[in-house]
Design a protein around this motif. Structure first.
Motif, PDB file in Angstrom:
ATOM      1  N   GLU A   1       0.547  -1.241  -0.023  1.00  0.00           N
ATOM      2  CA  GLU A   1      -0.115  -0.195  -0.079  1.00  0.00           C
ATOM      3  C   GLU A   1       0.846   1.262   0.193  1.00  0.00           C
ATOM      4  N   THR A   2       2.111   0.867   0.451  1.00  0.00           N
ATOM      5  CA  THR A   2       3.091   2.262   0.467  1.00  0.00           C
ATOM      6  C   THR A   2       3.963   2.482  -0.964  1.00  0.00           C
ATOM      7  N   GLY A   3       4.000   1.598  -1.535  1.00  0.00           N
ATOM      8  CA  GLY A   3       4.600   1.889  -2.801  1.00  0.00           C
ATOM      9  C   GLY A   3       5.330   0.594  -3.117  1.00  0.00           C
ATOM     10  N   THR A   4       6.520   0.816  -4.120  1.00  0.00           N
ATOM     11  CA  THR A   4       7.000  -0.537  -4.675  1.00  0.00           C
ATOM     12  C   THR A   4       8.587  -0.442  -4.538  1.00  0.00           C
ATOM     13  N   ILE A   5       9.195  -1.600  -4.579  1.00  0.00           N
ATOM     14  CA  ILE A   5      10.601  -1.968  -4.241  1.00  0.00           C
ATOM     15  C   ILE A   5      11.338  -2.942  -5.163  1.00  0.00           C
ATOM     16  N   PRO A   6      12.462  -2.623  -5.767  1.00  0.00           N
ATOM     17  CA  PRO A   6      12.955  -3.899  -6.441  1.00  0.00           C
ATOM     18  C   PRO A   6      13.522  -4.991  -5.691  1.00  0.00           C
ATOM     19  N   TYR A   7      13.566  -6.161  -6.336  1.00  0.00           N
ATOM     20  CA  TYR A   7      13.993  -7.275  -5.525  1.00  0.00           C
ATOM     21  C   TYR A   7      14.991  -8.151  -6.496  1.00  0.00           C
ATOM     22  N   THR A   8      15.594  -8.900  -5.846  1.00  0.00           N
ATOM     23  CA  THR A   8      16.514  -9.918  -6.707  1.00  0.00           C
ATOM     24  C   THR A   8      16.407 -11.154  -5.727  1.00  0.00           C
ATOM     25  N   ALA A   9      16.045 -11.909  -6.319  1.00  0.00           N
ATOM     26  CA  ALA A   9      16.028 -13.459  -5.706  1.00  0.00           C
ATOM     27  C   ALA A   9      16.916 -14.404  -6.312  1.00  0.00           C
ATOM     28  N   TRP A  10      17.901 -15.090  -5.640  1.00  0.00           N
ATOM     29  CA  TRP A  10      18.574 -16.213  -5.934  1.00  0.00           C
ATOM     30  C   TRP A  10      18.054 -17.425  -5.892  1.00  0.00           C
ATOM     31  N   ALA A  11      16.537 -17.600  -5.506  1.00  0.00           N
ATOM     32  CA  ALA A  11      16.087 -18.725  -5.320  1.00  0.00           C
ATOM     33  C   ALA A  11      14.627 -18.130  -5.209  1.00  0.00           C
ATOM     34  N   PHE A  12      13.659 -18.795  -5.803  1.00  0.00           N
ATOM     35  CA  PHE A  12      12.331 -18.364  -6.146  1.00  0.00           C
ATOM     36  C   PHE A  12      11.595 -19.578  -6.442  1.00  0.00           C
ATOM     37  N   PRO A  13      10.518 -19.682  -5.716  1.00  0.00           N
ATOM     38  CA  PRO A  13       9.519 -20.739  -6.223  1.00  0.00           C
ATOM     39  C   PRO A  13       8.930 -20.780  -7.565  1.00  0.00           C
ATOM     40  N   SER A  14       9.181 -21.600  -8.449  1.00  0.00           N
ATOM     41  CA  SER A  14       8.697 -21.116  -9.795  1.00  0.00           C
ATOM     42  C   SER A  14       7.305 -21.026  -9.834  1.00  0.00           C
ATOM     43  N   SER A  15       6.453 -21.632  -8.985  1.00  0.00           N
ATOM     44  CA  SER A  15       5.098 -21.462  -9.301  1.00  0.00           C
ATOM     45  C   SER A  15       4.534 -20.140  -9.012  1.00  0.00           C
ATOM     46  N   LEU A  16       5.143 -19.083  -8.360  1.00  0.00           N
ATOM     47  CA  LEU A  16       4.903 -17.911  -8.378  1.00  0.00           C
ATOM     48  C   LEU A  16       4.635 -17.016  -9.563  1.00  0.00           C
ATOM     49  N   LYS A  17       3.740 -16.117  -9.584  1.00  0.00           N
ATOM     50  CA  LYS A  17       3.514 -15.315 -10.875  1.00  0.00           C
ATOM     51  C   LYS A  17       2.937 -14.175 -10.495  1.00  0.00           C
ATOM     52  N   VAL A  18       2.997 -13.051 -11.248  1.00  0.00           N
ATOM     53  CA  VAL A  18       2.685 -11.685 -10.980  1.00  0.00           C
ATOM     54  C   VAL A  18       1.269 -11.428 -10.267  1.00  0.00           C
ATOM     55  N   GLY A  19       1.098 -10.508  -9.453  1.00  0.00           N
ATOM     56  CA  GLY A  19      -0.219 -10.506  -9.002  1.00  0.00           C
ATOM     57  C   GLY A  19      -0.220 -11.370  -7.490  1.00  0.00           C
ATOM     58  N   ASP A  20       0.469 -12.441  -7.173  1.00  0.00           N
ATOM     59  CA  ASP A  20       0.545 -13.204  -6.038  1.00  0.00           C
ATOM     60  C   ASP A  20       0.981 -12.280  -5.148  1.00  0.00           C
ATOM     61  N   VAL A  21       0.147 -12.698  -3.772  1.00  0.00           N
ATOM     62  CA  VAL A  21       0.567 -12.088  -2.453  1.00  0.00           C
ATOM     63  C   VAL A  21       1.564 -12.947  -1.589  1.00  0.00           C
ATOM     64  N   ILE A  22       2.754 -12.577  -1.249  1.00  0.00           N
ATOM     65  CA  ILE A  22       3.552 -13.485  -0.524  1.00  0.00           C
ATOM     66  C   ILE A  22       4.029 -12.885   0.625  1.00  0.00           C
ATOM     67  N   ASP A  23       4.308 -13.829   1.538  1.00  0.00           N
ATOM     68  CA  ASP A  23       4.821 -13.654   2.819  1.00  0.00           C
ATOM     69  C   ASP A  23       6.437 -13.999   2.911  1.00  0.00           C
ATOM     70  N   MET A  24       7.282 -13.066   3.315  1.00  0.00           N
ATOM     71  CA  MET A  24       8.617 -13.410   3.214  1.00  0.00           C
ATOM     72  C   MET A  24       9.361 -13.495   4.455  1.00  0.00           C
ATOM     73  N   LYS A  25      10.236 -14.212   4.798  1.00  0.00           N
ATOM     74  CA  LYS A  25      11.021 -14.082   6.027  1.00  0.00           C
ATOM     75  C   LYS A  25      12.403 -14.330   5.630  1.00  0.00           C
ATOM     76  N   ASN A  26      13.438 -13.752   6.643  1.00  0.00           N
ATOM     77  CA  ASN A  26      14.943 -13.818   6.224  1.00  0.00           C
ATOM     78  C   ASN A  26      15.118 -13.429   5.055  1.00  0.00           C
ATOM     79  N   VAL A  27      14.675 -12.110   4.545  1.00  0.00           N
ATOM     80  CA  VAL A  27      15.132 -11.430   3.437  1.00  0.00           C
ATOM     81  C   VAL A  27      15.956 -10.321   3.950  1.00  0.00           C
ATOM     82  N   TYR A  28      16.725  -9.707   2.969  1.00  0.00           N
ATOM     83  CA  TYR A  28      17.593  -8.610   3.525  1.00  0.00           C
ATOM     84  C   TYR A  28      17.591  -7.744   2.528  1.00  0.00           C
ATOM     85  N   THR A  29      17.818  -6.263   3.156  1.00  0.00           N
ATOM     86  CA  THR A  29      17.744  -5.221   1.986  1.00  0.00           C
ATOM     87  C   THR A  29      19.487  -4.519   1.851  1.00  0.00           C
ATOM     88  N   LYS A  30      19.679  -4.003   0.780  1.00  0.00           N
ATOM     89  CA  LYS A  30      20.947  -3.487   0.515  1.00  0.00           C
ATOM     90  C   LYS A  30      20.788  -2.398  -0.652  1.00  0.00           C
TER      91      LYS A  30
END
Ligand code: ZN
Lengths: 275, 343
Positions: free
Chosen positions: B30-59
């Motif tokens: 609701e506050t905006g968008t942020i770019p991401y890089t994922a070295w591992a990512f479940p292949s079933s995910l698609k645009v529009g999916d809502v996900i819950d993430m743990k142990n991610v970091y920002t740089k």
């Protein structure tokens, strides 16, 4: 559309950058041919593009040696008649002293037993070029060197500054890597002196182009003001150049040059005609 | 953290450890968008999916904060989740548009807009196509159903960046906001160094020495029906069609910061060589050799100033020239001032 692997990129560097080089990389096992050199500005070079004036040459059947001056010093060129780049030798053979050339070639480094470095350029391309070609090369080459020197200054500010830091400041990947190599290999190099010489190369070319402009103005004035067929009067030349703030001594100098170049002659005292 | 996947792209990389794939794109809430890089990512995910993430970091990377997901990160799909993503679009100069940021805020002046009709689901629709240019470059633009105001500065907020046929294009849809913009001054040349060009955009001028000229530069033949080049004999699709002569050259320009494969068709080439169309019609073998030699002599080693459009063919950019000439004295001033701006 060009077949085969990518050609080794050519670096545009001043002769001073090549002359002051004292790092030759060791060639790795399977790598073929000449090693890379690392210049004081950190440029990793195998192939160069240079431009300048031929100041000396000796032509033999198998080998032509020449020096090409760029206002910061001179490049040493050796062109062989045998092999893949024979065309470059024949092109070089056809040039006189004072010819201006653009040349691309491979750097052939050599270190004597006393530890003195020599760098010869084996040309692959030799093409006669005119003053705009030389000026384009000079201004671009000085610009590249100046950007590198700025990046080097940043790199020296802190031992920790890395390529991320430098690219964050707006330097390209190449500029950042060069700065880090310069910091590693050329800690005691006089970058200030290099910057000064690079700047003087530019001044030189600005003067050259200013003179070329003046020549055009004066020639045009002589043609335009030769009304009675007895030649253009000196005063008319002066008034034509007056609005550009040109000093009298400069006008005299250019008139002398134009005379010796056979563009004009003095018909009678202070009367000039264009040829 | 919880977010909606706004976009997913992937890239293959090769390194010492072999081949691997990573994913990148945008996450939003609701506050905006942020770019991401994922070295591992479940292949079933698609645009529009809502996900819950743990142990991610920002740089911080390239001046923007990114979210990173690695092998220790957990990603759980929230099938019932719904998030209304607040879009914030970054402003871009046209030269810097890329697929890395697919929805953008750009300013520019639209040129040569033409309407084309097409049918979708039995209904007639209109698409408007043309160019958008600013002080940095020019790209193709298309708008579905909505006319684009021409020849005056506009701002398109939320325009979509695509790459079609090797060229960056902008597409405007009903979610794109189009506003009037402040004045945009188009310079005589948009002069850039090759090290500063990263995407396939147009309206760019480069300068450098020609360091190689393609062996096959010269006269070629095209099929009168489809204009495709004919290698030998006749067009495989139109064997009865006439062969038409054309001329083209390909060569490499080195500008000190990089080198670029360039091509020039008959318009820029004939005017560069200062010859007319008749010089390339009905030529025999000897005449063809002469044209090739003329092209080579005029180009090889020449300091060139060339304006055109970059295209991406496979991974590499190439430059399609629209106008070119030898560098002359007056050009040096423009070249110098482009460099001074960058010091
Ligand atoms: Zn056909």
């Amino acid at each position: 559309m060009i077949a085969g692997k990518k050609r080794e990129p050519a670096k545009w560097i001043l002769s001073k950058e090549l002359k002051d080089t004292s790092v030759i990389e060791e060639t790795q096992g399977e790598e073929q041919g000449k090693p890379y050199i690392v210049t004081p500005l950190g440029t990793r070079v195998k192939r160069v593009i240079i431009a300048g004036t031929i100041t000396s040459s000796s032509v033999e059947d198998n080998l032509t040696k020449a020096t090409v001056a760029d206002n910061s010093g001179a490049f040493y060129v050796s062109a062989f008649a045998s092999g893949y780049n024979a065309d470059a030798k024949f092109a070089l053979d056809s040039m006189d002293h004072g010819s201006t050339v653009m040349l691309m070639g491979r750097v052939n480094p050599f270190k004597t037993e006393e530890g003195v470095f020599y760098f010869n350029i084996n040309p692959e391309i030799v093409v006669r070029t005119d003053s705009p070609g030389i000026e384009m090369w000079k201004s671009r080459t000085v610009w590249i060197a100046t950007r590198k020197i700025y990046a080097i200054r940043e790199a020296f500010k802190s031992e920790e500054s890395d390529s991320n830091h430098l690219s964050g400041l707006g330097y390209s990947a190449e500029e950042s890597e060069c700065a880090l190599r310069a910091r590693k290999y050329y800690h005691d190099y006089d970058f200030q002196e290099f910057a000064k010489i690079a700047e003087s190369v530019l001044k030189f070319s600005q003067e050259d182009s200013r003179n070329a402009e003046l020549k055009d103005i004066i020639l045009a004035a002589i043609r335009k003001n030769d009304n009675d067929g007895k030649g253009c009067r000196y005063e008319d030349i002066l008034s034509a150049t007056l609005r550009d703030g040109v000093e009298r001594v400069q006008v005299d100098e250019i008139l002398n040059t134009l005379g010796s170049e056979g563009e004009i002659y003095e018909v009678s005292l202070k009367r000039f005609k264009a040829i | 953290m919880k977010a909606k996947i706004v976009s997913i792209s992937s890239r293959n990389i090769h390194n010492e450890r072999g081949e691997s794939t990573y994913f990148y794109g945008y996450l939003g809430d609701e506050t905006g968008t942020i770019p991401y890089t994922a070295w591992a990512f479940p292949s079933s995910l698609k645009v529009g999916d809502v996900i819950d993430m743990k142990n991610v970091y920002t740089k911080k990377y390239n001046d923007t904060i990114r979210v990173y997901l690695d092998s220790r990160s957990e990603v759980i799909l929230d099938p019932s989740g719904s998030i209304e993503v607040k879009r914030v679009y970054r402003e871009y100069k046209i030269k810097d548009l890329s697929l890395k940021d697919q929805y953008v805020d750009v300013r520019g002046i639209a040129r040569s807009i033409r309407a084309r009709e097409y049918e979708k689901d039995g209904k007639k629709q209109k698409v408007y196509q043309g160019f958008l240019e600013d002080e940095s470059g020019r790209v193709r633009v298309s708008s579905f159903g909505r006319e684009i105001p021409e020849n005056k500065p506009i701002r398109a907020i939320g325009a979509r960046v695509t790459e079609f046929n090797g060229r960056i294009s902008l597409s405007i849809n009903d979610k794109t906001e189009i506003k009037q913009s402040e004045e945009i001054i188009i310079p005589q040349y948009r002069m850039y160094f090759l090290q500063d060009v990263h995407g396939p955009v147009g309206g760019i001028t480069i300068t450098g020495f020609v360091v190689s000229v393609g062996e096959k530069s010269g006269i070629i033949y095209r099929c009168e029906e489809c204009s495709k080049t004919i290698q030998d004999g006749s067009c495989p699709e139109h064997p009865d069609a006439r062969k038409i002569e054309d001329v083209f050259a390909y060569f490499t320009i080195d500008d000190g910061t990089g080198s670029m494969q360039c091509s020039a068709g008959s318009d820029p080439l004939l005017s560069f060589l200062k010859i007319g169309k008749e010089a390339i019609t009905n030529v025999d073998g000897k005449g063809k050799d002469e044209i090739h030699a003329a092209i080579r002599n005029a180009l090889f080693g020449t300091p060139l100033i060339a304006t055109g459009e970059f295209r991406r063919l496979k991974e590499d950019l190439s430059f399609r020239i629209e106008a070119m000439r030898k560098v002359e004295k007056p050009d040096l001033k423009a070249i110098s001032s482009a460099m001074e701006a960058d010091l």
